[in-house]
Scaffold this motif. Structure first.
Motif, PDB file in Angstrom:
ATOM      1  N   GLN A 322      -1.812  31.330 -50.342  1.00 23.61           N
ATOM      2  CA  GLN A 322      -3.195  31.744 -50.139  1.00 23.61           C
ATOM      3  C   GLN A 322      -4.155  30.676 -50.638  1.00 23.61           C
ATOM      4  N   GLN A 323      -3.799  29.990 -51.701  1.00 30.01           N
ATOM      5  CA  GLN A 323      -4.597  28.850 -52.141  1.00 30.01           C
ATOM      6  C   GLN A 323      -4.710  27.819 -51.026  1.00 30.01           C
ATOM      7  N   GLU A 324      -3.596  27.555 -50.379  1.00 31.73           N
ATOM      8  CA  GLU A 324      -3.602  26.568 -49.293  1.00 31.73           C
ATOM      9  C   GLU A 324      -4.426  27.061 -48.114  1.00 31.73           C
ATOM     10  N   ARG A 325      -4.369  28.339 -47.849  1.00 31.15           N
ATOM     11  CA  ARG A 325      -5.088  28.916 -46.704  1.00 31.15           C
ATOM     12  C   ARG A 325      -6.601  28.741 -46.849  1.00 31.15           C
ATOM     13  N   ILE A 326      -7.095  28.756 -48.096  1.00 30.98           N
ATOM     14  CA  ILE A 326      -8.543  28.604 -48.292  1.00 30.98           C
ATOM     15  C   ILE A 326      -8.891  27.269 -48.968  1.00 30.98           C
ATOM     16  N   PHE A 327      -7.933  26.324 -48.922  1.00 35.89           N
ATOM     17  CA  PHE A 327      -8.173  24.915 -49.281  1.00 35.89           C
ATOM     18  C   PHE A 327      -8.474  24.693 -50.758  1.00 35.89           C
ATOM     19  N   ILE A 328      -7.862  25.507 -51.631  1.00 37.42           N
ATOM     20  CA  ILE A 328      -8.050  25.257 -53.054  1.00 37.42           C
ATOM     21  C   ILE A 328      -6.732  24.950 -53.754  1.00 37.42           C
ATOM     22  N   LYS A 329      -5.641  24.819 -53.000  1.00 34.03           N
ATOM     23  CA  LYS A 329      -4.369  24.465 -53.618  1.00 34.03           C
ATOM     24  C   LYS A 329      -4.454  23.078 -54.234  1.00 34.03           C
ATOM     25  N   ASP A 330      -5.081  22.158 -53.514  1.00 35.95           N
ATOM     26  CA  ASP A 330      -5.306  20.810 -54.027  1.00 35.95           C
ATOM     27  C   ASP A 330      -6.807  20.550 -54.027  1.00 35.95           C
ATOM     28  N   PRO A 331      -7.477  20.744 -55.156  1.00 34.55           N
ATOM     29  CA  PRO A 331      -8.933  20.567 -55.197  1.00 34.55           C
ATOM     30  C   PRO A 331      -9.398  19.171 -54.810  1.00 34.55           C
ATOM     31  N   ALA A 332      -8.458  18.195 -54.730  1.00 32.47           N
ATOM     32  CA  ALA A 332      -8.846  16.840 -54.342  1.00 32.47           C
ATOM     33  C   ALA A 332      -9.448  16.801 -52.944  1.00 32.47           C
ATOM     34  N   VAL A 333      -9.142  17.819 -52.113  1.00 28.28           N
ATOM     35  CA  VAL A 333      -9.720  17.840 -50.772  1.00 28.28           C
ATOM     36  C   VAL A 333     -11.241  17.859 -50.834  1.00 28.28           C
ATOM     37  N   MET A 334     -11.786  18.405 -51.916  1.00 28.08           N
ATOM     38  CA  MET A 334     -13.246  18.498 -52.045  1.00 28.08           C
ATOM     39  C   MET A 334     -13.899  17.127 -52.159  1.00 28.08           C
ATOM     40  N   ASP A 335     -13.112  16.123 -52.547  1.00 27.74           N
ATOM     41  CA  ASP A 335     -13.668  14.769 -52.656  1.00 27.74           C
ATOM     42  C   ASP A 335     -14.072  14.207 -51.303  1.00 27.74           C
ATOM     43  N   SER A 336     -13.511  14.759 -50.228  1.00 28.26           N
ATOM     44  CA  SER A 336     -13.803  14.238 -48.887  1.00 28.26           C
ATOM     45  C   SER A 336     -14.867  15.042 -48.155  1.00 28.26           C
ATOM     46  N   PHE A 337     -15.439  16.054 -48.802  1.00 19.76           N
ATOM     47  CA  PHE A 337     -16.416  16.903 -48.134  1.00 19.76           C
ATOM     48  C   PHE A 337     -17.649  16.104 -47.713  1.00 19.76           C
ATOM     49  N   VAL A 338     -18.128  16.379 -46.511  1.00 20.84           N
ATOM     50  CA  VAL A 338     -19.411  15.864 -46.031  1.00 20.84           C
ATOM     51  C   VAL A 338     -20.284  17.081 -45.767  1.00 20.84           C
ATOM     52  N   TRP A 339     -21.399  17.178 -46.484  1.00 19.40           N
ATOM     53  CA  TRP A 339     -22.278  18.338 -46.343  1.00 19.40           C
ATOM     54  C   TRP A 339     -23.346  18.042 -45.300  1.00 19.40           C
ATOM     55  N   PRO A 340     -23.338  18.744 -44.170  1.00 20.25           N
ATOM     56  CA  PRO A 340     -24.395  18.536 -43.176  1.00 20.25           C
ATOM     57  C   PRO A 340     -25.781  18.792 -43.750  1.00 20.25           C
ATOM     58  N   GLN A 341     -26.718  18.038 -43.284  1.00 21.85           N
ATOM     59  CA  GLN A 341     -28.117  18.184 -43.677  1.00 21.85           C
ATOM     60  C   GLN A 341     -28.984  18.120 -42.431  1.00 21.85           C
ATOM     61  N   ILE A 342     -30.220  18.551 -42.555  1.00 23.03           N
ATOM     62  CA  ILE A 342     -31.162  18.372 -41.460  1.00 23.03           C
ATOM     63  C   ILE A 342     -31.502  16.888 -41.407  1.00 23.03           C
ATOM     64  N   PRO A 343     -31.158  16.188 -40.330  1.00 20.93           N
ATOM     65  CA  PRO A 343     -31.412  14.750 -40.276  1.00 20.93           C
ATOM     66  C   PRO A 343     -32.901  14.431 -40.402  1.00 20.93           C
ATOM     67  N   ARG A 344     -33.178  13.301 -41.010  1.00 20.08           N
ATOM     68  CA  ARG A 344     -34.571  12.876 -41.172  1.00 20.08           C
ATOM     69  C   ARG A 344     -35.255  12.731 -39.818  1.00 20.08           C
ATOM     70  N   ARG A 345     -34.509  12.304 -38.812  1.00 18.96           N
ATOM     71  CA  ARG A 345     -35.052  12.107 -37.460  1.00 18.96           C
ATOM     72  C   ARG A 345     -34.409  13.123 -36.501  1.00 18.96           C
ATOM     73  N   TYR A 346     -34.502  14.379 -36.870  1.00 19.12           N
ATOM     74  CA  TYR A 346     -33.780  15.435 -36.160  1.00 19.12           C
ATOM     75  C   TYR A 346     -34.075  15.435 -34.657  1.00 19.12           C
ATOM     76  N   ASN A 347     -35.334  15.369 -34.270  1.00 18.46           N
ATOM     77  CA  ASN A 347     -35.676  15.428 -32.853  1.00 18.46           C
ATOM     78  C   ASN A 347     -35.065  14.270 -32.083  1.00 18.46           C
ATOM     79  N   GLU A 348     -34.991  13.098 -32.708  1.00 12.75           N
ATOM     80  CA  GLU A 348     -34.383  11.946 -32.047  1.00 12.75           C
ATOM     81  C   GLU A 348     -32.876  12.139 -31.896  1.00 12.75           C
TER      82      GLU A 348
END
Length: 359
Positions: A322-348
């Motif tokens: 179950q840890q693996e199913r929700i990606f917490i078995k190896d917390p190192a995976v969190m090092d690769s997270f990219v958090w989406p943001q509203i781009p500065r030039r969103y309309n473009e």
């Protein structure tokens, strides 16, 4: 500005008949021990919340979110006055803060927040001028999902942009923010620059996206349609939410996930308290926030979602599978997270995405 429907939006909509009909936006308050939580309808099931009410005597009424934009519009129109705790997307927080719709949080009243994984604790999207306005709550990833029985190697982002081996059997979500972000990851543009790319970087992304279009079977908009394309083998690899992986695995189809080292797009919803909540309501709101970050709720969410909390309080209570199913078995995976943001030039970004699809 809309960022788009997330995979938990889909699951929330699918669970509406279980959760019941949403309350009107202005539920009546019967007593000071009642608070109103604006949330997705799959997060506040009775089995999840009844233990909190039993322990504290605080009744939690719920009003359900239909979209992030709808919730923000209601708050801007005064609806925040009828809510004590709410669940925005993490990338939405900047506009709530800018509109003075939220209040700073007193972390001394939320002891479970001390157990947050660093990637959530240190995320600047929840702060302004060093002041904490929201707390990461639960999270997940969107990544490469593929038919392991029809591909002979684990793909990375390059599978969408070069080579003809899987031409016509690839799919990408029809969404500018994620599509351009993935092109930037493939090109090696630093994550700190992705959402503020200059003209040269955007031009490089556009060139890559035009090459990608020639390899795609489709740009998907419906997760149900994508699941069917996977099931028939018309698509063997896609940037996807996780429901096709879970659903088709249950059907006996050999599905797999790839977490590219260049970065894994991730999402997170957060907990916030509207400006104006005070007195007994505020104290009750803090108790609810603390409970939602705690182990009793986290265990239910880990199986019922399945989602992981932002805190580590439940991790060691779960079996490895179950840890693996929700990606917490190896917390190192969190090092690769990219958090989406509203781009500065969103309309473009949106304009460029449409030009790529029309090319």
């Amino acid at each position: 500005m809309a960022i788009g429907l997330r995979r938990r939006d889909f699951l929330a909509a699918a669970g509406a008949t279980v959760a019941g009909a949403a309350l009107p936006w202005s539920p009546a308050r019967a007593a000071s021990t009642e608070i109103v939580w604006s949330t997705w309808n799959n997060l506040g099931l009775p089995d999840y919340i009844d233990p909190f009410t039993k322990e504290t005597g605080i009744k939690v009424d719920q009003t359900y979110i239909t979209t992030d934009d709808e919730q923000f519009a209601r708050f801007k129109a005064g609806g925040a006055a009828d809510v004590d705790v709410f669940v925005p997307g993490q990338w939405e927080m900047s506009r709530y803060i800018a509109s003075n719709l939220v209040q700073p949080l007193d972390l001394r009243k939320i002891p479970n927040a001390a157990h947050m994984y660093p990637v959530f604790r240190d995320n600047a999207l929840n702060k302004k001028d060093g002041i904490q306005y929201s707390l990461p709550y639960y999270w997940g990833i969107n990544t490469i999902v593929y038919r392991a029985d029809l591909m002979d190697e684990k793909p990375d982002w390059s599978v969408f942009f070069k080579g003809d081996k899987y031409k016509g059997k690839l799919a990408m979500r029809d969404y500018a923010v994620e599509g351009i972000m993935i092109a930037a990851l493939y090109l090696g543009i630093p994550q700190t620059e992705i959402f503020s790319m200059d003209d040269r970087q955007l031009a490089e992304c556009k060139k890559a996206l035009i090459a990608e279009k020639a390899l795609l079977r489709t740009y998907w908009t419906s997760i149900a349609d994508l699941t069917n394309l996977f099931a028939t083998g018309e698509v063997v690899c896609a940037f996807s939410w996780l429901p096709p992986y879970y659903d088709l695995t249950k059907r006996g189809i050999k599905m797999a996930l790839s977490l590219p080292k260049e970065g894994v797009p991730s999402w997170c919803d957060v907990l916030a308290i509207p400006a104006g909540v005070e007195g007994e309501r505020l104290e009750a709101a803090y108790k609810l926030v603390n409970y939602l970050l705690g182990p009793e709720y986290g265990l239910k969410l880990a199986y019922g979602g399945p989602y992981a909390q932002s805190t580590d309080l439940v991790r060691d209570k779960l079996p490895p599978e179950q840890q693996e199913r929700i990606f917490i078995k190896d917390p190192a995976v969190m090092d690769s997270f990219v958090w989406p943001q509203i781009p500065r030039r969103y309309n473009e970004w949106v304009t460029m995405w449409n030009e790529v699809k029309a090319s």
